[in-house]
Design an enzyme around this catalytic site. Sequence first.
Site, mmCIF file in Angstrom:
data_model
loop_
_atom_site.group_PDB
_atom_site.id
_atom_site.type_symbol
_atom_site.label_atom_id
_atom_site.label_comp_id
_atom_site.label_asym_id
_atom_site.label_seq_id
_atom_site.Cartn_x
_atom_site.Cartn_y
_atom_site.Cartn_z
ATOM 1 N N GLU A 186 -9.877 -53.607 15.475
ATOM 2 C CA GLU A 186 -8.871 -54.490 15.806
ATOM 3 C C GLU A 186 -7.500 -54.101 15.862
ATOM 4 O O GLU A 186 -6.719 -54.741 16.847
ATOM 5 C CB GLU A 186 -9.000 -55.554 14.791
ATOM 6 C CG GLU A 186 -10.285 -56.369 14.678
ATOM 7 C CD GLU A 186 -10.497 -57.037 13.443
ATOM 8 O OE1 GLU A 186 -11.459 -58.074 13.343
ATOM 9 O OE2 GLU A 186 -9.689 -56.998 12.195
ATOM 10 N N ASP A 208 -6.893 -58.984 15.559
ATOM 11 C CA ASP A 208 -8.093 -59.988 15.563
ATOM 12 C C ASP A 208 -7.770 -61.061 16.108
ATOM 13 O O ASP A 208 -8.649 -61.886 16.718
ATOM 14 C CB ASP A 208 -7.935 -60.476 13.845
ATOM 15 C CG ASP A 208 -9.194 -61.503 13.623
ATOM 16 O OD1 ASP A 208 -10.447 -61.339 13.946
ATOM 17 O OD2 ASP A 208 -8.514 -62.508 12.939
#
Length: 229
Positions: free
Chosen positions: A121, A49
């Site tokens: 992610e 992320d």
Amino acid sequence: MKLSAEMRAFETRIGYRFQTPELLIRALTHPSMSSPSREDNQRLEFLGDRVLGLVMAETLLAEDETASEGQLAPRFNALVRKEACADVARQIELGEVLKLGRSEMLSGGRRKLALLGDAMEAVIAAVYLDGGFAPARDLILRLWGPRVAQVEEDARDPKTSLQEWAQARGLPPPKYLQVARSGPDHAPDFTIAAELITGEREEAKAGSKRLAEQAAAKALLARLTPPKA
């Protein structure tokens, strides 16, 4: 560790070959499949992320050197939000190689937005740890490329635009009403109506209330502001 043919095909789809295959396997392992000898992808998700955020921030600054922070923020959010990650995951058929526990698999886990977004992610983090920042950046720009090009159009929330349209005409904000809910608990569909006090109304269906509200707002805006001839 040797990767399966499915994993090798996935490497081809993302355009990256892992030097340490274990990283890819961990990135694709959902917590429902974790064990003392098998790590899941949650820590990688946390790192990925941040890597995605840095790449998108750099890219947006380079793409528009005159944009203010207020202009850049919604573009950034549109590119890094979970829905965008899940869309990219679907594009590369990530769900086909996810390692899920039986209950998660039976509940449609391979299609769940949150699981796909988290795993995307995690894959970014795996590439970053395996090859460094440059390959991770290349991967992101390759997979997100078309989205970066059209982000200005997509970044603006339809609900915000509809509210501004109403306020400009002295109207109160639109209301959002749940019309129906269907499907099983693990994969519900919501039908939401966006409605103005003057009676104009449009409905839309999606897998979450937020997405259905946005779709309904977009449909109502399209009716209220038809394209110029």
